[in-house]
Design a protein around this motif. Structure first.
Motif, PDB file in Angstrom:
ATOM      1  N   ARG A 120       0.881  -1.171   0.000  1.00 37.00           N
ATOM      2  CA  ARG A 120       0.000   0.000   0.000  1.00 37.00           C
ATOM      3  C   ARG A 120       0.913   1.213   0.000  1.00 37.00           C
ATOM      4  NH1 ARG A 120      -4.933   1.553  -1.291  1.00 37.00           N
ATOM      5  NH2 ARG A 120      -5.839  -0.312  -0.422  1.00 37.00           N
ATOM      6  N   HIS A 121       0.803   2.012  -1.052  1.00 35.30           N
ATOM      7  CA  HIS A 121       1.729   3.126  -1.248  1.00 35.30           C
ATOM      8  C   HIS A 121       1.113   4.447  -0.812  1.00 35.30           C
ATOM      9  CE1 HIS A 121       5.106   5.207  -2.963  1.00 35.30           C
ATOM     10  NE2 HIS A 121       4.396   5.787  -3.888  1.00 35.30           N
ATOM     11  N   LEU A 122      -0.051   4.684  -1.274  1.00 35.58           N
ATOM     12  CA  LEU A 122      -0.790   5.885  -0.926  1.00 35.58           C
ATOM     13  C   LEU A 122      -2.224   5.449  -0.657  1.00 35.58           C
ATOM     14  CD1 LEU A 122       0.463   8.157  -3.823  1.00 35.58           C
ATOM     15  CD2 LEU A 122       1.199   8.283  -1.460  1.00 35.58           C
ATOM     16  N   SER A 123      -3.007   6.301  -0.084  1.00 35.02           N
ATOM     17  CA  SER A 123      -4.401   5.938   0.160  1.00 35.02           C
ATOM     18  C   SER A 123      -5.123   5.612  -1.145  1.00 35.02           C
ATOM     19  CB  SER A 123      -5.119   7.061   0.898  1.00 35.02           C
ATOM     20  OG  SER A 123      -5.075   8.247   0.132  1.00 35.02           O
ATOM     21  N   SER A 124      -4.615   6.138  -2.252  1.00 36.82           N
ATOM     22  CA  SER A 124      -5.271   5.927  -3.540  1.00 36.82           C
ATOM     23  C   SER A 124      -4.743   4.727  -4.320  1.00 36.82           C
ATOM     24  CB  SER A 124      -5.100   7.176  -4.404  1.00 36.82           C
ATOM     25  OG  SER A 124      -3.734   7.353  -4.720  1.00 36.82           O
ATOM     26  N   HIS A 126      -1.343   1.473  -4.842  1.00 38.85           N
ATOM     27  CA  HIS A 126      -0.308   0.566  -4.365  1.00 38.85           C
ATOM     28  C   HIS A 126       0.991   0.791  -5.132  1.00 38.85           C
ATOM     29  CE1 HIS A 126      -4.039  -1.531  -3.288  1.00 38.85           C
ATOM     30  NE2 HIS A 126      -3.344  -2.108  -2.350  1.00 38.85           N
ATOM     31  N   HIS A 152       3.839   3.083  -8.959  1.00 41.15           N
ATOM     32  CA  HIS A 152       2.551   3.303  -8.323  1.00 41.15           C
ATOM     33  C   HIS A 152       1.419   3.032  -9.314  1.00 41.15           C
ATOM     34  CE1 HIS A 152      -0.420   5.218  -5.704  1.00 41.15           C
ATOM     35  NE2 HIS A 152      -0.911   5.731  -6.810  1.00 41.15           N
ATOM     36  N   ASP A 154      -3.010   3.043  -9.349  1.00 40.11           N
ATOM     37  CA  ASP A 154      -4.244   3.354  -8.636  1.00 40.11           C
ATOM     38  C   ASP A 154      -5.314   2.275  -8.775  1.00 40.11           C
ATOM     39  OD1 ASP A 154      -3.353   5.828  -7.699  1.00 40.11           O
ATOM     40  OD2 ASP A 154      -3.979   6.852  -9.527  1.00 40.11           O
ATOM     41  N   ASP A 157      -6.638  -2.321  -6.415  1.00 40.47           N
ATOM     42  CA  ASP A 157      -7.666  -2.940  -5.572  1.00 40.47           C
ATOM     43  C   ASP A 157      -8.530  -3.886  -6.405  1.00 40.47           C
ATOM     44  OD1 ASP A 157      -6.901  -1.828  -3.136  1.00 40.47           O
ATOM     45  OD2 ASP A 157      -8.051  -0.002  -3.504  1.00 40.47           O
TER      46      ASP A 157
END
Length: 175
Positions: A120-124, A126, A152, A154, A157
């Motif tokens: 998990r890289h950012l809330s948005s 990986h 990265h 987005d 998920d």
């Protein structure tokens, strides 16, 4: 001025009067220990880890424009010039630690006969690490893990929801 590397011992890149070290992406060795599914005896597998220039650069065709002095080329792939990417370079500093701890995270297979792991890289999104494992070895390693790319994304998920998990130990044993 463009940077050229002849091997996976990456040459540091100078861009806009700043020197960016790539020492953290030089080849290294990781020992994976544990038991794979169905294995009773402990495993001890020494792996040489190498990185592609895709871990710190991006495809020039995906950029509107770029400074030719920001180009990074690799003798092994002369038809694959890349543009140094500050965002990928910064994220790549975490790669050695992520790879050393792959036994603690899930890996996934792709349709291209390689694998990926995510952090998990950012809330948005990986940080996605694409790699392949080969029997091509040097320096007393049992196997070679080659990181083909890391960046990265987005949309992971959705991908992860349907991807089949596999452990790094199972991947290593299949190689």
């Amino acid at each position: 001025m463009a940077t050229h590397s002849r091997s996976v011992v990456w040459v540091d890149h100078r861009q806009d009067a700043v020197l960016y070290s790539l020492r953290h992406l030089h080849p290294t060795y990781v020992v994976f220990k544990g038991a794979s599914k169905g294995q009773r005896s402990a495993l001890h597998i020494r792996v040489r880890v190498e990185y592609s220039h895709h871990c710190f650069s991006q495809d020039p065709s995906k950029l509107g424009s770029y400074d030719p002095g920001h180009v990074y080329t690799w003798a092994v792939r002369p038809d694959d010039p890349r543009v140094f990417c500050l965002r990928r370079w910064e994220a790549s500093k975490a790669l050695p630690g992520i790879l050393a701890s792959l036994v603690e995270r899930n890996c996934y297979s792709t349709r291209r006969r390689n694998h990926f792991a995510v952090k998990r890289h950012l809330s948005s999104g990986h940080y996605v690490i694409y790699f392949r494992v080969e029997k091509k070895v040097t320096g007393g390693a049992d196997l070679r893990l080659f990181v083909e790319s890391a960046y990265h994304r987005d949309d992971m998920d959705t991908v992860l929801a349907t991807a089949e998990k596999i452990s790094i130990l199972d991947i290593l044993l299949r190689a």
